[in-house]
Design a protein around this motif. Structure first.
Motif, PDB file in Angstrom:
ATOM      1  N   GLY A   1       0.893  -1.112   0.110  1.00  0.00           N
ATOM      2  CA  GLY A   1       0.024  -0.016   0.107  1.00  0.00           C
ATOM      3  C   GLY A   1       0.865   1.318   0.047  1.00  0.00           C
ATOM      4  N   GLY A   2       1.971   1.072  -0.366  1.00  0.00           N
ATOM      5  CA  GLY A   2       2.939   2.520  -0.335  1.00  0.00           C
ATOM      6  C   GLY A   2       3.453   2.741  -1.674  1.00  0.00           C
ATOM      7  N   ASP A   3       4.452   3.840  -1.747  1.00  0.00           N
ATOM      8  CA  ASP A   3       5.153   4.126  -2.883  1.00  0.00           C
ATOM      9  C   ASP A   3       6.652   4.531  -2.497  1.00  0.00           C
ATOM     10  OD1 ASP A   3       5.382   4.637  -5.593  1.00  0.00           O
ATOM     11  OD2 ASP A   3       5.558   6.739  -4.955  1.00  0.00           O
ATOM     12  N   ALA A   4       6.991   5.267  -1.492  1.00  0.00           N
ATOM     13  CA  ALA A   4       8.051   6.046  -1.255  1.00  0.00           C
ATOM     14  C   ALA A   4       8.741   4.773  -0.139  1.00  0.00           C
ATOM     15  CB  ALA A   4       7.877   7.130  -0.125  1.00  0.00           C
ATOM     16  N   PHE A   5      10.138   4.473  -0.682  1.00  0.00           N
ATOM     17  CA  PHE A   5      10.802   3.808   0.131  1.00  0.00           C
ATOM     18  C   PHE A   5      12.330   4.097   0.246  1.00  0.00           C
ATOM     19  CE2 PHE A   5      11.138   1.922  -4.139  1.00  0.00           C
ATOM     20  CZ  PHE A   5      12.393   1.380  -4.288  1.00  0.00           C
ATOM     21  N   ILE A   6      13.230   3.664   1.314  1.00  0.00           N
ATOM     22  CA  ILE A   6      14.515   3.755   0.930  1.00  0.00           C
ATOM     23  C   ILE A   6      15.307   2.306   1.464  1.00  0.00           C
ATOM     24  CG2 ILE A   6      14.603   6.102   1.861  1.00  0.00           C
ATOM     25  CD1 ILE A   6      15.350   5.274   4.772  1.00  0.00           C
ATOM     26  N   ILE A   7      16.351   2.283   0.873  1.00  0.00           N
ATOM     27  CA  ILE A   7      16.927   0.994   1.242  1.00  0.00           C
ATOM     28  C   ILE A   7      18.062   1.332   2.123  1.00  0.00           C
ATOM     29  CG2 ILE A   7      18.795  -0.511   0.118  1.00  0.00           C
ATOM     30  CD1 ILE A   7      16.261  -0.541  -1.334  1.00  0.00           C
ATOM     31  N   GLU A   8      17.835   0.691   3.268  1.00  0.00           N
ATOM     32  CA  GLU A   8      18.615   0.730   4.569  1.00  0.00           C
ATOM     33  C   GLU A   8      19.790  -0.305   4.767  1.00  0.00           C
ATOM     34  OE1 GLU A   8      15.958   0.502   8.099  1.00  0.00           O
ATOM     35  OE2 GLU A   8      15.803   2.907   7.949  1.00  0.00           O
ATOM     36  N   GLY A   9      19.866  -1.065   4.060  1.00  0.00           N
ATOM     37  CA  GLY A   9      20.917  -2.042   4.262  1.00  0.00           C
ATOM     38  C   GLY A   9      21.049  -2.806   2.790  1.00  0.00           C
ATOM     39  N   ASP A  10      22.364  -3.289   2.382  1.00  0.00           N
ATOM     40  CA  ASP A  10      22.566  -3.853   1.106  1.00  0.00           C
ATOM     41  C   ASP A  10      23.536  -4.830   1.347  1.00  0.00           C
ATOM     42  OD1 ASP A  10      22.071  -3.778  -1.728  1.00  0.00           O
ATOM     43  OD2 ASP A  10      24.110  -3.305  -1.732  1.00  0.00           O
ATOM     44  N   HIS A  11      23.494  -6.200   0.971  1.00  0.00           N
ATOM     45  CA  HIS A  11      24.554  -7.225   1.001  1.00  0.00           C
ATOM     46  C   HIS A  11      24.520  -7.842  -0.413  1.00  0.00           C
ATOM     47  CE1 HIS A  11      27.062 -10.012   2.727  1.00  0.00           C
ATOM     48  NE2 HIS A  11      26.120 -11.090   2.222  1.00  0.00           N
ATOM     49  N   THR A  12      25.732  -7.945  -0.893  1.00  0.00           N
ATOM     50  CA  THR A  12      26.058  -8.635  -2.126  1.00  0.00           C
ATOM     51  C   THR A  12      27.113  -9.782  -1.720  1.00  0.00           C
ATOM     52  OG1 THR A  12      25.673  -6.880  -3.461  1.00  0.00           O
ATOM     53  CG2 THR A  12      26.740  -8.651  -4.393  1.00  0.00           C
ATOM     54  N   ALA A  13      26.897 -10.901  -2.396  1.00  0.00           N
ATOM     55  CA  ALA A  13      27.613 -12.101  -2.068  1.00  0.00           C
ATOM     56  C   ALA A  13      27.704 -12.832  -3.460  1.00  0.00           C
ATOM     57  CB  ALA A  13      27.206 -12.779  -0.767  1.00  0.00           C
ATOM     58  N   SER A  14      28.577 -13.818  -3.501  1.00  0.00           N
ATOM     59  CA  SER A  14      28.569 -14.947  -4.488  1.00  0.00           C
ATOM     60  C   SER A  14      29.022 -16.117  -4.038  1.00  0.00           C
ATOM     61  CB  SER A  14      29.340 -14.624  -5.640  1.00  0.00           C
ATOM     62  OG  SER A  14      30.818 -14.453  -5.345  1.00  0.00           O
ATOM     63  N   GLY A  15      28.902 -17.250  -4.670  1.00  0.00           N
ATOM     64  CA  GLY A  15      28.853 -18.926  -3.881  1.00  0.00           C
ATOM     65  C   GLY A  15      29.169 -19.657  -5.179  1.00  0.00           C
ATOM     66  N   MET A  16      29.511 -20.785  -4.837  1.00  0.00           N
ATOM     67  CA  MET A  16      29.768 -22.194  -5.769  1.00  0.00           C
ATOM     68  C   MET A  16      28.521 -22.906  -5.426  1.00  0.00           C
ATOM     69  SD  MET A  16      32.169 -20.815  -7.559  1.00  0.00           S
ATOM     70  CE  MET A  16      32.778 -22.007  -8.510  1.00  0.00           C
ATOM     71  N   THR A  17      27.993 -23.514  -6.645  1.00  0.00           N
ATOM     72  CA  THR A  17      27.115 -24.728  -6.465  1.00  0.00           C
ATOM     73  C   THR A  17      27.731 -25.896  -7.599  1.00  0.00           C
ATOM     74  OG1 THR A  17      25.682 -23.661  -8.283  1.00  0.00           O
ATOM     75  CG2 THR A  17      25.048 -23.256  -5.886  1.00  0.00           C
ATOM     76  N   GLY A  18      27.270 -26.936  -7.091  1.00  0.00           N
ATOM     77  CA  GLY A  18      27.688 -28.027  -7.920  1.00  0.00           C
ATOM     78  C   GLY A  18      28.500 -29.176  -7.250  1.00  0.00           C
ATOM     79  N   ASP A  19      29.232 -30.088  -8.184  1.00  0.00           N
ATOM     80  CA  ASP A  19      30.153 -30.943  -7.573  1.00  0.00           C
ATOM     81  C   ASP A  19      31.196 -31.321  -8.394  1.00  0.00           C
ATOM     82  OD1 ASP A  19      28.944 -32.912  -9.268  1.00  0.00           O
ATOM     83  OD2 ASP A  19      27.453 -33.182  -7.902  1.00  0.00           O
ATOM     84  N   VAL A  20      32.026 -32.402  -8.004  1.00  0.00           N
ATOM     85  CA  VAL A  20      33.202 -32.683  -9.028  1.00  0.00           C
ATOM     86  C   VAL A  20      32.754 -33.323 -10.219  1.00  0.00           C
ATOM     87  CG1 VAL A  20      35.272 -34.063  -9.116  1.00  0.00           C
ATOM     88  CG2 VAL A  20      34.729 -32.991  -7.161  1.00  0.00           C
ATOM     89  N   PHE A  21      31.558 -34.054 -10.140  1.00  0.00           N
ATOM     90  CA  PHE A  21      31.149 -34.715 -11.310  1.00  0.00           C
ATOM     91  C   PHE A  21      30.388 -34.091 -12.396  1.00  0.00           C
ATOM     92  CE2 PHE A  21      31.254 -37.760  -7.577  1.00  0.00           C
ATOM     93  CZ  PHE A  21      32.343 -38.576  -8.126  1.00  0.00           C
ATOM     94  N   SER A  22      29.423 -33.001 -11.889  1.00  0.00           N
ATOM     95  CA  SER A  22      28.710 -32.252 -12.736  1.00  0.00           C
ATOM     96  C   SER A  22      29.394 -30.913 -13.157  1.00  0.00           C
ATOM     97  CB  SER A  22      27.522 -31.959 -12.155  1.00  0.00           C
ATOM     98  OG  SER A  22      27.144 -31.298 -11.054  1.00  0.00           O
ATOM     99  N   GLY A  23      30.488 -30.216 -12.163  1.00  0.00           N
ATOM    100  CA  GLY A  23      31.173 -29.069 -12.253  1.00  0.00           C
ATOM    101  C   GLY A  23      30.461 -28.158 -11.533  1.00  0.00           C
ATOM    102  N   PHE A  24      31.325 -27.116 -11.488  1.00  0.00           N
ATOM    103  CA  PHE A  24      30.892 -26.026 -10.384  1.00  0.00           C
ATOM    104  C   PHE A  24      30.313 -24.723 -10.997  1.00  0.00           C
ATOM    105  CE2 PHE A  24      33.811 -28.850  -8.390  1.00  0.00           C
ATOM    106  CZ  PHE A  24      33.206 -28.850  -6.877  1.00  0.00           C
ATOM    107  N   ASN A  25      29.325 -23.943 -10.536  1.00  0.00           N
ATOM    108  CA  ASN A  25      28.840 -22.748 -11.078  1.00  0.00           C
ATOM    109  C   ASN A  25      28.922 -21.670 -10.214  1.00  0.00           C
ATOM    110  OD1 ASN A  25      28.232 -23.623 -13.931  1.00  0.00           O
ATOM    111  ND2 ASN A  25      26.587 -24.784 -13.206  1.00  0.00           N
TER     112      ASN A  25
END
Length: 131
Positions: free
Chosen positions: A61-85
């Motif tokens: 029900g609103g319109d105005a907003f602010i971003i109070e916190g921000d977090h960026t990360a990266s990781g790996m998925t997969g395994d030795v057999f199928s490869g990692f992404n």
């Protein structure tokens, strides 16, 4: 046949699968968390989380907003057999601002963020791709 399977897999990878969740933190604050495939990259994950934040503000029900916190990360998925992404995560803590608040003049507009067809975007909801 083998070429068709590779082409399909490539098409799906380019589209970039993503998953976004919203967690309430208080009456006017919530957290948006996006996990995105390698094809999205960190920018795609961030853009999708930001779009999800705007959609949620309007749904509440609103319109105005602010971003109070921000977090960026990266990781790996997969395994030795199928490869990692590599995958990408984007988290944002969003606070809704009442229109009569002094902070409203510095706040972002959810409708402006989503564009002229914001009603259609809100009706469709947060996409599960970055493309």
């Amino acid at each position: 046949m083998k070429f068709k399977v590779i082409a399909l897999a490539t098409t799906l990878a380019i589209a970039g699968c993503a998953e976004t969740s919203v967690q309430p933190m208080s009456k006017d604050t919530f957290k948006v968390q996006t996990h995105a495939a390698p094809a999205c990259g960190p920018t795609g994950a961030r853009n999708l989380a930001f779009k999800a934040a705007a959609i949620e503000v309007i749904r509440k029900g609103g319109d105005a907003f602010i971003i109070e916190g921000d977090h960026t990360a990266s990781g790996m998925t997969g395994d030795v057999f199928s490869g990692f992404n590599q995958n990408f995560q984007q988290g944002m803590v969003v606070r809704m601002i009442p229109s009569n608040s002094p902070q409203a003049k510095n706040a972002l507009s959810a409708r402006s963020t989503l564009g002229a067809n914001w009603q259609e975007v809100v009706a469709k909801g947060v996409p599960n791709t970055c493309g």
